[in-house]
Design a protein around this motif. Structure first.
Motif, PDB file in Angstrom:
ATOM      1  N   ARG A 188      52.448 -43.562  -4.625  1.00  0.00           N
ATOM      2  CA  ARG A 188      51.406 -43.393  -3.630  1.00  0.00           C
ATOM      3  C   ARG A 188      50.024 -43.368  -4.294  1.00  0.00           C
ATOM      4  O   ARG A 188      49.863 -42.858  -5.400  1.00  0.00           O
ATOM      5  N   LEU A 189      49.035 -43.910  -3.579  1.00  0.00           N
ATOM      6  CA  LEU A 189      47.676 -43.978  -4.115  1.00  0.00           C
ATOM      7  C   LEU A 189      47.131 -42.599  -4.473  1.00  0.00           C
ATOM      8  O   LEU A 189      46.398 -42.445  -5.455  1.00  0.00           O
ATOM      9  N   LYS A 190      47.491 -41.576  -3.717  1.00  0.00           N
ATOM     10  CA  LYS A 190      46.932 -40.241  -3.948  1.00  0.00           C
ATOM     11  C   LYS A 190      47.373 -39.642  -5.278  1.00  0.00           C
ATOM     12  O   LYS A 190      46.726 -38.706  -5.779  1.00  0.00           O
ATOM     13  N   PHE A 191      48.448 -40.166  -5.878  1.00  0.00           N
ATOM     14  CA  PHE A 191      48.913 -39.632  -7.152  1.00  0.00           C
ATOM     15  C   PHE A 191      48.163 -40.229  -8.345  1.00  0.00           C
ATOM     16  O   PHE A 191      48.476 -39.934  -9.490  1.00  0.00           O
ATOM     17  N   THR A 192      47.169 -41.075  -8.078  1.00  0.00           N
ATOM     18  CA  THR A 192      46.382 -41.683  -9.158  1.00  0.00           C
ATOM     19  C   THR A 192      44.993 -41.058  -9.282  1.00  0.00           C
ATOM     20  O   THR A 192      44.242 -41.404 -10.186  1.00  0.00           O
ATOM     21  N   ILE A 193      44.661 -40.150  -8.360  1.00  0.00           N
ATOM     22  CA  ILE A 193      43.323 -39.559  -8.348  1.00  0.00           C
ATOM     23  C   ILE A 193      43.404 -38.041  -8.323  1.00  0.00           C
ATOM     24  O   ILE A 193      44.418 -37.462  -7.931  1.00  0.00           O
ATOM     25  N   ASP A 194      42.319 -37.412  -8.761  1.00  0.00           N
ATOM     26  CA  ASP A 194      42.228 -35.953  -8.756  1.00  0.00           C
ATOM     27  C   ASP A 194      41.523 -35.518  -7.477  1.00  0.00           C
ATOM     28  O   ASP A 194      40.352 -35.144  -7.467  1.00  0.00           O
ATOM     29  N   GLY A 195      42.229 -35.601  -6.362  1.00  0.00           N
ATOM     30  CA  GLY A 195      41.699 -35.166  -5.079  1.00  0.00           C
ATOM     31  C   GLY A 195      40.768 -36.161  -4.431  1.00  0.00           C
ATOM     32  O   GLY A 195      40.411 -37.190  -5.002  1.00  0.00           O
ATOM     33  N   CYS A 196      40.404 -35.843  -3.198  1.00  0.00           N
ATOM     34  CA  CYS A 196      39.498 -36.676  -2.396  1.00  0.00           C
ATOM     35  C   CYS A 196      38.492 -35.721  -1.767  1.00  0.00           C
ATOM     36  O   CYS A 196      38.737 -35.120  -0.730  1.00  0.00           O
ATOM     37  N   GLN A 197      37.335 -35.576  -2.414  1.00  0.00           N
ATOM     38  CA  GLN A 197      36.356 -34.546  -2.054  1.00  0.00           C
ATOM     39  C   GLN A 197      35.290 -35.110  -1.121  1.00  0.00           C
ATOM     40  O   GLN A 197      34.606 -36.086  -1.434  1.00  0.00           O
ATOM     41  N   ASN A 198      35.138 -34.479   0.047  1.00  0.00           N
ATOM     42  CA  ASN A 198      34.151 -34.944   1.020  1.00  0.00           C
ATOM     43  C   ASN A 198      32.734 -34.774   0.484  1.00  0.00           C
ATOM     44  O   ASN A 198      32.448 -33.850  -0.285  1.00  0.00           O
ATOM     45  N   GLY A 199      31.830 -35.654   0.926  1.00  0.00           N
ATOM     46  CA  GLY A 199      30.439 -35.560   0.529  1.00  0.00           C
ATOM     47  C   GLY A 199      29.723 -34.421   1.236  1.00  0.00           C
ATOM     48  O   GLY A 199      30.327 -33.604   1.931  1.00  0.00           O
ATOM     49  N   MET A 200      28.390 -34.380   1.079  1.00  0.00           N
ATOM     50  CA  MET A 200      27.593 -33.251   1.544  1.00  0.00           C
ATOM     51  C   MET A 200      26.592 -33.682   2.611  1.00  0.00           C
ATOM     52  O   MET A 200      26.153 -34.829   2.651  1.00  0.00           O
ATOM     53  N   TRP A 201      26.201 -32.721   3.440  1.00  0.00           N
ATOM     54  CA  TRP A 201      25.138 -32.967   4.415  1.00  0.00           C
ATOM     55  C   TRP A 201      23.782 -32.899   3.735  1.00  0.00           C
ATOM     56  O   TRP A 201      23.099 -33.884   3.622  1.00  0.00           O
ATOM     57  N   GLY A 202      23.379 -31.720   3.278  1.00  0.00           N
ATOM     58  CA  GLY A 202      22.062 -31.573   2.662  1.00  0.00           C
ATOM     59  C   GLY A 202      20.948 -31.676   3.688  1.00  0.00           C
ATOM     60  O   GLY A 202      21.163 -32.015   4.850  1.00  0.00           O
ATOM     61  N   ASP A 203      19.735 -31.337   3.279  1.00  0.00           N
ATOM     62  CA  ASP A 203      18.574 -31.399   4.156  1.00  0.00           C
ATOM     63  C   ASP A 203      17.875 -32.742   3.994  1.00  0.00           C
ATOM     64  O   ASP A 203      18.191 -33.523   3.108  1.00  0.00           O
ATOM     65  N   GLU A 204      16.909 -32.969   4.851  1.00  0.00           N
ATOM     66  CA  GLU A 204      16.089 -34.166   4.720  1.00  0.00           C
ATOM     67  C   GLU A 204      15.190 -34.035   3.486  1.00  0.00           C
ATOM     68  O   GLU A 204      14.939 -32.929   3.005  1.00  0.00           O
ATOM     69  N   PRO A 205      14.680 -35.146   2.932  1.00  0.00           N
ATOM     70  CA  PRO A 205      13.795 -35.069   1.763  1.00  0.00           C
ATOM     71  C   PRO A 205      12.607 -34.151   2.009  1.00  0.00           C
ATOM     72  O   PRO A 205      11.984 -34.209   3.052  1.00  0.00           O
ATOM     73  N   ASN A 206      12.311 -33.291   1.082  1.00  0.00           N
ATOM     74  CA  ASN A 206      11.153 -32.407   1.248  1.00  0.00           C
ATOM     75  C   ASN A 206      10.336 -32.255  -0.033  1.00  0.00           C
ATOM     76  O   ASN A 206       9.455 -31.414  -0.125  1.00  0.00           O
ATOM     77  N   GLY A 207      10.646 -33.064  -1.062  1.00  0.00           N
ATOM     78  CA  GLY A 207       9.856 -33.062  -2.273  1.00  0.00           C
ATOM     79  C   GLY A 207      10.077 -31.865  -3.169  1.00  0.00           C
ATOM     80  O   GLY A 207       9.299 -31.624  -4.087  1.00  0.00           O
ATOM     81  N   THR A 208      11.121 -31.085  -2.935  1.00  0.00           N
ATOM     82  CA  THR A 208      11.361 -29.922  -3.779  1.00  0.00           C
ATOM     83  C   THR A 208      12.077 -30.333  -5.046  1.00  0.00           C
ATOM     84  O   THR A 208      12.552 -31.456  -5.184  1.00  0.00           O
ATOM     85  N   ALA A 209      12.197 -29.363  -5.976  1.00  0.00           N
ATOM     86  CA  ALA A 209      12.861 -29.634  -7.253  1.00  0.00           C
ATOM     87  C   ALA A 209      14.349 -29.858  -7.073  1.00  0.00           C
ATOM     88  O   ALA A 209      15.021 -30.303  -7.989  1.00  0.00           O
ATOM     89  N   ASP A 210      14.872 -29.509  -5.893  1.00  0.00           N
ATOM     90  CA  ASP A 210      16.305 -29.650  -5.653  1.00  0.00           C
ATOM     91  C   ASP A 210      16.671 -31.026  -5.096  1.00  0.00           C
ATOM     92  O   ASP A 210      17.826 -31.263  -4.738  1.00  0.00           O
ATOM     93  N   ASP A 211      15.706 -31.920  -4.970  1.00  0.00           N
ATOM     94  CA  ASP A 211      16.019 -33.256  -4.460  1.00  0.00           C
ATOM     95  C   ASP A 211      16.973 -33.972  -5.415  1.00  0.00           C
ATOM     96  O   ASP A 211      16.828 -33.901  -6.636  1.00  0.00           O
ATOM     97  N   ILE A 212      17.934 -34.681  -4.847  1.00  0.00           N
ATOM     98  CA  ILE A 212      18.901 -35.443  -5.638  1.00  0.00           C
ATOM     99  C   ILE A 212      19.252 -36.714  -4.885  1.00  0.00           C
ATOM    100  O   ILE A 212      19.211 -36.751  -3.636  1.00  0.00           O
ATOM    101  N   ILE A 213      19.561 -37.756  -5.607  1.00  0.00           N
ATOM    102  CA  ILE A 213      19.975 -39.019  -4.989  1.00  0.00           C
ATOM    103  C   ILE A 213      21.235 -38.782  -4.171  1.00  0.00           C
ATOM    104  O   ILE A 213      22.171 -38.114  -4.614  1.00  0.00           O
ATOM    105  N   CYS A 214      21.253 -39.345  -2.972  1.00  0.00           N
ATOM    106  CA  CYS A 214      22.427 -39.244  -2.100  1.00  0.00           C
ATOM    107  C   CYS A 214      22.952 -40.644  -1.808  1.00  0.00           C
ATOM    108  O   CYS A 214      22.257 -41.472  -1.220  1.00  0.00           O
TER     109      CYS A 214
END
Length: 366
Positions: A188-214
């Motif tokens: 099975r395909l699932k036995f070749t990977i270490d889990g399937c982790q959902n992505g994140m919501w996050g806030d809209e861009p606000n220019g803070t130091a916590d901004d990260i590429i999504c």
């Protein structure tokens, strides 16, 4: 307003023109008509707002398709003004919310008006020359389609049968796979990977130091099955929430929501960019286990997607499709030893790059 349901219930011979521009803007055909004669129509709403068409005969328009008719047919050649308005209309489209070019705005557009005979001569010239170019483009697009089909077949063959044409085969017991080389393991395909982790919501861009590429589904290159390297959307995500979720080169990203009839959900792409990034909530992150080559898995998922393994894994199909990733990853596939995986991936890297370069040259020609 003419709905898809009405088109289905009153099928006939008269076209219904809408805001779409594919298929000459035709939504469908019904058994009655509202317009007769020579007109121009234009798309009032949507991504292609302002696109102008020449119409002649009996037809219908929806509420997002405007119409223009000449006051004096002895002074106005509509086909000339189709070309003139298509050149001008893009300057008047409103983009603040949904792109729009409404009737009152179209009424104010000023275009050049040569003498009638010159209008006809220019329109005839443009009809002839654009038809010639359209024929050339159609031939090149057909060639691109054939190259893409060859690419798909090349990948499918390599990841399901290997590179050795003389390898002894065995029955995989899996319908879409058929026979696989004897030394391959079916799991099975699932036995070749270490889990399937959902992505994140996050806030809209606000220019803070916590901004990260999504990374979003819009960043997927659906032809090369990689993440496009371009200007990305930023999201403000606290460091405490993104620990353990930042993407690593070699991660596989699964499209969990989106898609449509022509572009079904379930596409997988390889993340191989050198940026700190997370993935959006419509995307899931999959990390290959050490004994599996990420490039091989990427090609394998590409073949699985082309084979529509995900068709039975859709939770719903109501505008936005949602993938049942557990069901999808429970599908089985064949896996060669690690070194053979790497050899297959290297072979496909070389061959697909060659095909992609041919496609790029043809696109440049177009």
């Amino acid at each position: 307003m003419i709905s898809q349901e009405e088109v289905g219930e009153h099928k006939g011979e008269y076209p219904v023109y809408s805001s779409q521009t594919e298929n000459d803007g035709i939504l469908g055909y019904i058994d009655s008509y509202d317009f007769e004669g020579t007109y121009l129509t234009w798309t009032t709403d949507g991504a292609k707002a302002g696109t102008v068409f020449f119409r002649d005969g009996r037809f219908n328009c929806t509420n997002v398709c405007g119409t223009l008719r000449a006051k004096d047919a002895t002074r106005i050649e509509p086909n000339f003004f189709r070309y003139a308005l298509n050149l001008a209309s893009s300057w008047f489209v409103r983009y603040d919310i949904n792109p729009k070019l409404m009737n009152n705005v179209m009424a104010r557009i000023r275009v050049q008006k040569p003498p009638f005979e010159e209008q006809r001569a220019i329109a005839a010239f443009l009809d002839r020359e654009t038809a010639r170019l359209d024929t050339l483009i159609a031939k090149k697009e057909e060639l691109i389609e054939r190259l893409q089909e060859k690419r798909t077949a090349l990948i499918s063959r390599a990841v399901t049968k290997g590179l050795d044409a003389h390898a002894r085969m065995k029955d995989s017991g899996v319908g879409w796979l058929g026979d696989v080389p004897e030394g391959w393991e079916v799991k099975r395909l699932k036995f070749t990977i270490d889990g399937c982790q959902n992505g994140m919501w996050g806030d809209e861009p606000n220019g803070t130091a916590d901004d990260i590429i999504c990374i979003r589904v819009a960043d997927f290159d659906r032809v090369t099955s990689r993440v496009r390297d371009r200007e990305f959307t930023l999201r403000a995500v606290p460091l405490s929430q993104r620990r353990g979720r930042e993407l690593q080169a070699g991660d596989l990203l699964l499209e969990k929501s989106g898609g449509g009839e022509l572009q079904p959900v379930g596409k997988v792409v390889l993340y191989d960019l050198p940026y700190q990034a997370i993935c959006s909530n419509f995307v899931a992150r999959m990390q290959p286990l050490d004994e599996y080559d990420s490039r091989f898995l990427n090609y394998l998922f590409d073949a699985a997607y082309a084979g529509r393994l995900n068709v039975n894994s859709l939770k719903q199909n109501t505008g936005i499709q949602n993938l049942d990733s557990d069901a999808y990853l429970s599908e089985r596939a064949g896996f060669p030893p690690f070194e053979e995986q790497r050899a297959i991936a290297a072979h496909l890297d070389h061959e697909t790059a060659r095909l992609d370069a041919l496609v790029a040259k043809i696109q440049d020609a177009i």
